[in-house]
Design an enzyme around this catalytic site. Structure first.
Site, PDB file in Angstrom:
ATOM      1  N   HIS A 290       0.762  -1.247   0.067  1.00 22.74           N
ATOM      2  CA  HIS A 290      -0.073   0.219  -0.098  1.00 22.74           C
ATOM      3  C   HIS A 290       0.964   1.226   0.049  1.00 22.74           C
ATOM      4  O   HIS A 290       0.560   2.285  -0.470  1.00 22.74           O
ATOM      5  CB  HIS A 290      -1.110  -0.184   1.087  1.00 22.74           C
ATOM      6  CG  HIS A 290      -2.234  -1.055   0.738  1.00 22.74           C
ATOM      7  ND1 HIS A 290      -2.079  -2.509   1.332  1.00 22.74           N
ATOM      8  CD2 HIS A 290      -3.163  -0.758   0.077  1.00 22.74           C
ATOM      9  CE1 HIS A 290      -3.292  -3.057   0.700  1.00 22.74           C
ATOM     10  NE2 HIS A 290      -3.762  -2.086  -0.267  1.00 22.74           N
TER      11      HIS A 290
ATOM     12  N   GLU B  10     -11.472 -10.198  -5.612  1.00 27.30           N
ATOM     13  CA  GLU B  10     -10.298 -10.219  -5.432  1.00 27.30           C
ATOM     14  C   GLU B  10      -9.676 -11.581  -4.856  1.00 27.30           C
ATOM     15  O   GLU B  10      -8.465 -11.666  -4.323  1.00 27.30           O
ATOM     16  CB  GLU B  10      -9.535  -8.872  -4.711  1.00 27.30           C
ATOM     17  CG  GLU B  10     -10.436  -8.753  -3.344  1.00 27.30           C
ATOM     18  CD  GLU B  10     -10.267  -7.585  -2.585  1.00 27.30           C
ATOM     19  OE1 GLU B  10      -9.315  -6.894  -2.989  1.00 27.30           O
ATOM     20  OE2 GLU B  10     -10.967  -7.204  -1.927  1.00 27.30           O
TER      21      GLU B  10
ATOM     22  N   ASP C  49      -4.874  -8.410  -5.109  1.00 27.10           N
ATOM     23  CA  ASP C  49      -5.099  -9.447  -4.239  1.00 27.10           C
ATOM     24  C   ASP C  49      -5.459 -10.825  -4.840  1.00 27.10           C
ATOM     25  O   ASP C  49      -5.102 -11.910  -4.425  1.00 27.10           O
ATOM     26  CB  ASP C  49      -6.270  -9.296  -3.127  1.00 27.10           C
ATOM     27  CG  ASP C  49      -5.643  -8.337  -1.960  1.00 27.10           C
ATOM     28  OD1 ASP C  49      -4.685  -8.673  -1.351  1.00 27.10           O
ATOM     29  OD2 ASP C  49      -6.521  -7.359  -1.410  1.00 27.10           O
TER      30      ASP C  49
ATOM     31  N   CYS D 242     -10.031  -2.111 -10.316  1.00 27.23           N
ATOM     32  CA  CYS D 242      -9.293  -1.166  -9.866  1.00 27.23           C
ATOM     33  C   CYS D 242      -8.248  -1.729  -9.011  1.00 27.23           C
ATOM     34  O   CYS D 242      -7.502  -0.706  -8.570  1.00 27.23           O
ATOM     35  CB  CYS D 242     -10.212  -0.627  -8.534  1.00 27.23           C
ATOM     36  SG  CYS D 242     -10.738  -2.129  -7.364  1.00 27.23           S
TER      37      CYS D 242
HETATM   38  C1  PEP Z   1      -6.833  -5.050  -5.051  1.00 24.68           C
HETATM   39  O1  PEP Z   1      -6.490  -6.133  -4.121  1.00 24.68           O
HETATM   40  O2  PEP Z   1      -6.576  -5.316  -6.081  1.00 24.68           O
HETATM   41  C2  PEP Z   1      -7.373  -3.906  -4.422  1.00 24.68           C
HETATM   42  C3  PEP Z   1      -7.736  -3.152  -5.204  1.00 24.68           C
HETATM   43  O3  PEP Z   1      -7.428  -3.575  -3.080  1.00 24.68           O
HETATM   44  P1  PEP Z   1      -6.049  -3.263  -1.962  1.00 24.68           P
HETATM   45  O4  PEP Z   1      -4.998  -2.982  -2.945  1.00 24.68           O
HETATM   46  O5  PEP Z   1      -6.787  -2.109  -1.489  1.00 24.68           O
HETATM   47  O6  PEP Z   1      -6.076  -4.535  -1.419  1.00 24.68           O
HETATM   48 MG    MG Z   2      -7.780  -5.993  -2.230  1.00 28.23          MG
END
Ligand code: PEP
Ligand code: MG
Length: 572
Positions: A191, A433, A457, A504
């Protein structure tokens, strides 16, 4: 001298290094009251030791034995110290006999050991005091993972160097002063990396032990594309990089001129480009990059970097501010996705062997309906100010969707009873995911209004590759045919069932993937705002029919290496 890591956020910056030091933990004076507290504190200590040893071993694994003998020797000493029976006996004695909490016990034992080494007449042994302090700091960091000093004011043109950064460290960086960062650990979809991209700060993760060659105040060139850091370069190199930086900025501004051009293919198909955001400021910036809305508002970012859960009113005002900035453009608001690498200092997460496979996201919300319903009510109240959609993260099966919808209905009922307005037809979607959700997309599509594919994920769970672990970064590969098949299936099933499908995850912002995903039928891409111009440039210069041919060829290929090489070649 050069150090190399994973370039996770592109761009070239030239600035001064500043090590992000963790705040030294302070004595708390808390006295343990009963035997179960003693057992808990000892368990915390053992866990911090294992975590610390694992971290140092990882750094050893990254070192080059030939060129970094000294560094290796230091790290090996640290393992010896971390596993020293005397240190652990002393800590455990302080906890069980003197009823000290683990934090205080470690501080006192380390302080004594440091003093002991310092008082030795032998030069070599007295120098080991620094190593004891270092392992003490590491243990305390792992006991208090939220003790970073990240709110500090930095001089302009600072490049932060750190062993690791939490998402909240990255969120709180003041981009008018911090122009880039590099860390020892972390991968491309950590993140911290995602937030760096959305802030447009060039960043490098996974540099390993080599990073310790950088000292505070060193002049650095950081190339967030190649993953290179050049330490104290000479004038000629600085000049070269000034030219490269100018080229990069020029290319950016050329792409930026596409801002008001619709993202339509040469054969007239419209693609929607959305931004992944964390707050109202991001929403405003994203519109500046040409975003047509937000495909992912990570609401957990509001819950981080603070001391307590936000109230319903605070959340309502936060979501309303985002929706107002979106100015009638759609915003997909994802409900709380904490856990994994997104920890909250005030939330008592259980100690877990595998946090990414553990208590996180919708699992927490279903278990804590008090937290969930507060958030849902705040979202519903904000829904009258624009075009809001609700999205549930980490769905593994239909029961979770149904249970989440029951709580959503309760939130709606409570608002109706109190006469508060909300959008009664607010669309409800889920993140795809987890592989089980992708494989049952045909069933889940009947329960919701839209899907959003979270490739970050989905990739880690499909390939069993921790997205945070740079040691296995080569295995984290969204172009693995298994991952691609899942993505294609989700898009196909979404369309068959007449629901919207977006993406996303970070793959949506990878230029190599754009034509392939379009060929699969994806029409909504959500990404860090800064990536939008580049992706739009690909869309406006290609046709959907060409994208379909590319996709058909790729789906017959059996190796991700062949796939990526081919996609690289066809992406102009
Ligand atoms: C993902 O897992 O692709 C996602 C967009 O969520 P995060 O990166 O916040 O886990
Ligand atoms: Mg995710």
């Amino acid at each position: 001298m050069r150090v190399n890591g994973i370039g996770v956020s592109p761009g070239i910056v030239i600035g001064k290094a500043h090590w992000l030091k963790r705040q030294r933990a302070l004595l708390t004076g808390i006295v343990l009251q009963n035997d179960s507290d003693i057992a808990t504190e000892i368990e915390k200590f053992n866990k911090a030791v294992s975590l610390s040893v694992a971290e140092v071993e990882l750094m050893i694994g990254h070192s080059d034995a030939a060129s970094d003998k000294e560094g290796l020797a230091i790290m090996e000493t640290h393992i010896v110290l971390l596993t020293d029976p005397q240190i652990s006996e002393d800590v455990i004695e302080k906890i069980s006999q003197e009823k000290k909490n683990v934090n205080d016990a470690v501080i006192e034992v380390i302080l004594n050991a440091v003093e002991l080494f310092k008082s030795m007449n032998d030069e070599y042994l007295s120098a080991r005091a620094a190593d004891v302090q270092d392992i003490g700091d590491r243990l305390l960091k792992n006991l208090n993972p939220h003790s970073h000093s990240s709110t500090q004011q930095y001089p302009p043109d600072t490049i932060i160097i750190a062993d690791d950064l939490t998402p909240s460290d990255t969120i709180s960086m003041d981009v008018t002063r911090v122009i880039g960062f590099a860390t020892q650990v972390g991968g491309g979809t950590s993140h911290a990396a995602i937030i760096a991209r959305s802030k447009g700060i060039p960043a490098i993760t996974g540099c390993g032990h080599e990073l310790i060659n950088i000292k505070d105040g060193d002049l650095l060139i950081l190339d967030g594309q190649s993953g290179d850091i050049i330490i104290n370069p000479d004038e000629t190199v600085i000049e070269q990089y000034h030219v490269r930086r100018a080229d990069w900025l020029a290319q950016n501004s050329q792409l930026h001129s596409l801002k008001n051009t619709p993202a339509s293919t040469t054969d007239g198909i419209n693609i929607k480009l959305f931004a992944n955001i964390g707050n109202a400021v991001d929403m405003e910036q994203a519109i500046g990059f040409g975003a047509e809305g937000s495909g992912l508002l990570r609401t957990e970012l509001l819950f981080m970097g603070r001391d307590a859960l936000p109230t319903e009113q605070e959340q309502f005002e936060f979501y309303k501010a985002v929706v107002l900035k979106a100015k009638d453009k759609p915003v997909i608001l994802r409900t709380l996705d904490i856990g994994g690498d997104k920890q909250l200092p005030y939330f008592n997460f259980p100690a877990e062997q595998n946090p990414f496979l553990g208590y996180r996201a919708i699992r927490i919300c279903l278990n804590r309906p008090d937290i969930f319903i507060t958030q849902l009510k705040a979202i519903l109240r904000a829904s009258v100010f624009g075009q809001l959609k609700i999205m549930f993260p980490m769905i593994s099966g239909i029961e979770e969707v149904r249970a989440a919808k029951v709580i959503l209905q309760q939130a709606k009922d409570e608002l109706t009873t109190t006469g508060i307005a909300f959008d009664k037809n607010i669309p409800v979607g889920i993140m795809i995911e987890i592989p089980s959700a992708a494989i049952t997309a045909d069933m889940l599509a009947k329960e919701v209004d839209f899907f959003s594919i979270g490739t970050n994920d989905l990739c880690q769970y499909t390939l069993a590759v921790d997205r945070m672990n740079e040691q296995i970064k080569n295995l984290y590969d969204p172009y693995n045919p298994g991952v691609l098949r899942l993505i294609a299936y989700v898009i196909e099933q979404g369309h068959k069932n007449n629901i919207e499908v977006g993406m996303c995850g970070e793959l949506a912002s990878d230029p190599k993937a754009t034509l392939l995903l379009m060929g699969m039928g994806l029409t909504e891409f959500s990404m860090s705002a800064a990536a939008i111009p580049q992706i739009k440039n690909i869309i406006v210069n290609n046709s959907l029919s060409a994208a379909k041919k590319i996709q058909q060829r790729v789906m017959k290929m059996d190796s991700s290496h062949i796939i990526t090489a081919y996609l690289q070649e066809v992406t102009q």
